[in-house]
Design an enzyme around this catalytic site. Sequence first.
Site, PDB file in Angstrom:
ATOM      1  N   MET A  42       4.513  11.305  -2.177  1.00  0.00           N
ATOM      2  CA  MET A  42       3.081  11.600  -2.367  1.00  0.00           C
ATOM      3  C   MET A  42       2.867  12.777  -3.321  1.00  0.00           C
ATOM      4  SD  MET A  42       1.946  11.300   1.631  1.00  0.00           S
ATOM      5  CE  MET A  42       3.381  12.118   2.296  1.00  0.00           C
TER       6      MET A  42
ATOM      7  N   LYS B  98      -4.899   2.873   4.811  1.00  0.00           N
ATOM      8  CA  LYS B  98      -5.719   3.609   3.870  1.00  0.00           C
ATOM      9  C   LYS B  98      -5.137   3.421   2.486  1.00  0.00           C
ATOM     10  CE  LYS B  98      -3.222   7.012   6.243  1.00  0.00           C
ATOM     11  NZ  LYS B  98      -3.292   7.554   7.548  1.00  0.00           N
TER      12      LYS B  98
ATOM     13  N   ASP C  31      -0.532  -0.664   8.301  1.00  0.00           N
ATOM     14  CA  ASP C  31      -1.089   0.232   7.289  1.00  0.00           C
ATOM     15  C   ASP C  31      -1.063  -0.472   5.954  1.00  0.00           C
ATOM     16  OD1 ASP C  31      -1.480   2.391   8.822  1.00  0.00           O
ATOM     17  OD2 ASP C  31       0.333   3.465   8.242  1.00  0.00           O
TER      18      ASP C  31
HETATM   19  N1  SAH Z   1       6.910   6.147   5.536  1.00  0.00           N
HETATM   20  C1  SAH Z   1       7.042   5.931   4.113  1.00  0.00           C
HETATM   21  C2  SAH Z   1       6.380   7.023   3.288  1.00  0.00           C
HETATM   22  C3  SAH Z   1       4.882   7.058   3.443  1.00  0.00           C
HETATM   23  S1  SAH Z   1       4.155   8.296   2.462  1.00  0.00           S
HETATM   24  C4  SAH Z   1       8.519   5.815   3.778  1.00  0.00           C
HETATM   25  O1  SAH Z   1       9.371   6.111   4.616  1.00  0.00           O
HETATM   26  O2  SAH Z   1       8.847   5.393   2.649  1.00  0.00           O
HETATM   27  C5  SAH Z   1       3.654   7.359   1.043  1.00  0.00           C
HETATM   28  C6  SAH Z   1       4.494   7.774  -0.151  1.00  0.00           C
HETATM   29  O3  SAH Z   1       5.747   7.135  -0.088  1.00  0.00           O
HETATM   30  C7  SAH Z   1       3.917   7.371  -1.486  1.00  0.00           C
HETATM   31  O4  SAH Z   1       2.943   8.282  -1.950  1.00  0.00           O
HETATM   32  C8  SAH Z   1       5.146   7.411  -2.352  1.00  0.00           C
HETATM   33  O5  SAH Z   1       5.504   8.735  -2.673  1.00  0.00           O
HETATM   34  C9  SAH Z   1       6.194   6.895  -1.389  1.00  0.00           C
HETATM   35  N2  SAH Z   1       6.406   5.456  -1.547  1.00  0.00           N
HETATM   36  C10 SAH Z   1       6.203   4.498  -0.627  1.00  0.00           C
HETATM   37  N3  SAH Z   1       6.579   3.296  -1.105  1.00  0.00           N
HETATM   38  C11 SAH Z   1       7.013   3.517  -2.369  1.00  0.00           C
HETATM   39  C12 SAH Z   1       7.565   2.680  -3.377  1.00  0.00           C
HETATM   40  N4  SAH Z   1       7.718   1.355  -3.203  1.00  0.00           N
HETATM   41  N5  SAH Z   1       7.931   3.257  -4.552  1.00  0.00           N
HETATM   42  C13 SAH Z   1       7.793   4.575  -4.763  1.00  0.00           C
HETATM   43  N6  SAH Z   1       7.289   5.404  -3.830  1.00  0.00           N
HETATM   44  C14 SAH Z   1       6.906   4.880  -2.651  1.00  0.00           C
END
Ligand code: SAH
Length: 506
Positions: free
Chosen positions: A173, A58, A36
């Site tokens: 998100m 995406k 992804d």
């Molecule tokens: N599976 C991922 C989350 C996916 S949803 C996990 O466990 O982290 C995507 C959301 O994750 C983004 O919109 C944001 O809110 C958060 N996110 C992912 N990476 C991030 C980062 N490096 N810093 C801040 N928020 C992050």
Amino acid sequence: MGKGLVYLIGAGPGDPGLLTVKAREVLETADVLIYDYLANADFLNYAKAGAEVIYVGKKGGDHTLPQDKINELIVAKAGEGKIIARLKGGDPYVFGRGGEEAEELVEAGIDFEVIPGITAGVAAPAYAGIPVTHRDFTTSVCFITGHEDPTKEKTGHNWEVYAKSTSTLVFYMGVKNLPMIAENLISNGRDPETPVALVRWGTRCNQESFVSTLENVAEEAENRKFKAPSIIVVGGVCSLHDKLGWFEKRPLLNKGVVVTRAREQASGLVSTLGRLGACVYEFPTISITPLEDYSAVRKEIKALSGWDWLIFTSVNGVKHFFNQLDETGLDARAFAGLEIAAIGPATADALVAKGIKPDFVPEKYVAEGVVSGLLERGIKGKKVLIPRAKVAREVLPEELRKAGADVTVLPVYETGLADNDPGPVADALKAGKIHYLTFTSSSTVENFFNLIEPETFHKYKDAVKIACIGPVTTRTLEKFGFEPDIQPDDYTIPALVDVLVQEAAE
Ligand code: SAH
């Protein structure tokens, strides 16, 4: 055909060091990598040669491949008996739709394993000085999506419960919906003064964070232009941000630094700069390749005892010379009775790693400074061998000859112009993301301007500081019409980094 196996892997939140050991092992052996949008795609470098790498991610609302097609693709590839690494940001089961993919696999009768990752909701706050639980503040933590599936008829959120609980609330998100989130919590009874933190690009070199209150956070996020990807943390723990923050204190945080050394030599500098917080752009301008024919080198190696002095001028010289020593069936004993010099501490370290303590390491690391030291050591009239690059500056051999030494230069490797796409660095320059450009030898300067026209660089020069390792490199830079902003007194990489850090602090 063997049975396929799918690994659902969490790639962590962005810092490449936060990939698990197990994930890395699988990435190194998988036949197919399906990934992804990731906060950091460096992991793809772990893929074995010939592995198929497929991007299905995406960005924003833009689906490269719809989820059902992703599922179909995974099932199809696994059906071919392949080992598949299905890589997702953070943890695959935390807002990653990993659960749905796993269900598909079960239905298709395909074996799978899960390798959890470090989720952004824990890591981003941790890097911003916020422990998601702390005995003084909370007994629980709650992970919440700030962006519910828009096709769902009924909301899964119970704002009253969130508002009344004492949990730390961690929203993923959620930036777009931040006004709605804050409003729902306040109207359901959470204190408007509750601390709220936003962490954007958590764990990466461009991490940013701030703390506000429930009633002000939406406006402040708007003013600061905070966008995705951000984690929103609500709760008393956010008050620890200033006290426990550590990552954003790094001296080179969010400074774009271009490293032009050959990839083979760059890893030390790249990791040091990374540890200091810099956003490193690896842009090798030099390629280092073995010679086609080593017969001359092997001949000299077999007759080593005929020399008085051996002078190594680079880590690469040491590496390629010792490779041939090995190929010839000899070892460090072949150096018995010889005097050995290393031009610089990194070269000296490379020799020590091979079991040789150099007899002489000059205090200044340019050819000119070396000669006097060697003269004191009685090099006059002695037979000297210098294993080094095929094309290199003649100063050292010439000066030694003038001083009465009998010098032979022995090429042991070749350097050339690296075939590197200047696109990413040129784009970063245009976008004002490059703050420092580092040159560690004359050839890095020459080749850089071969890959990026001096006229093009000139347009962006004002925003960029140039760091040259020493006077020889500086002279080459001047030929292209530029002056260095940074040059250490000691012509070494650690000294260059030190000066860069001092400069950044000013
Ligand atoms: N599976 C991922 C989350 C996916 S949803 C996990 O466990 O982290 C995507 C959301 O994750 C983004 O919109 C944001 O809110 C958060 N996110 C992912 N990476 C991030 C980062 N490096 N810093 C801040 N928020 C992050």
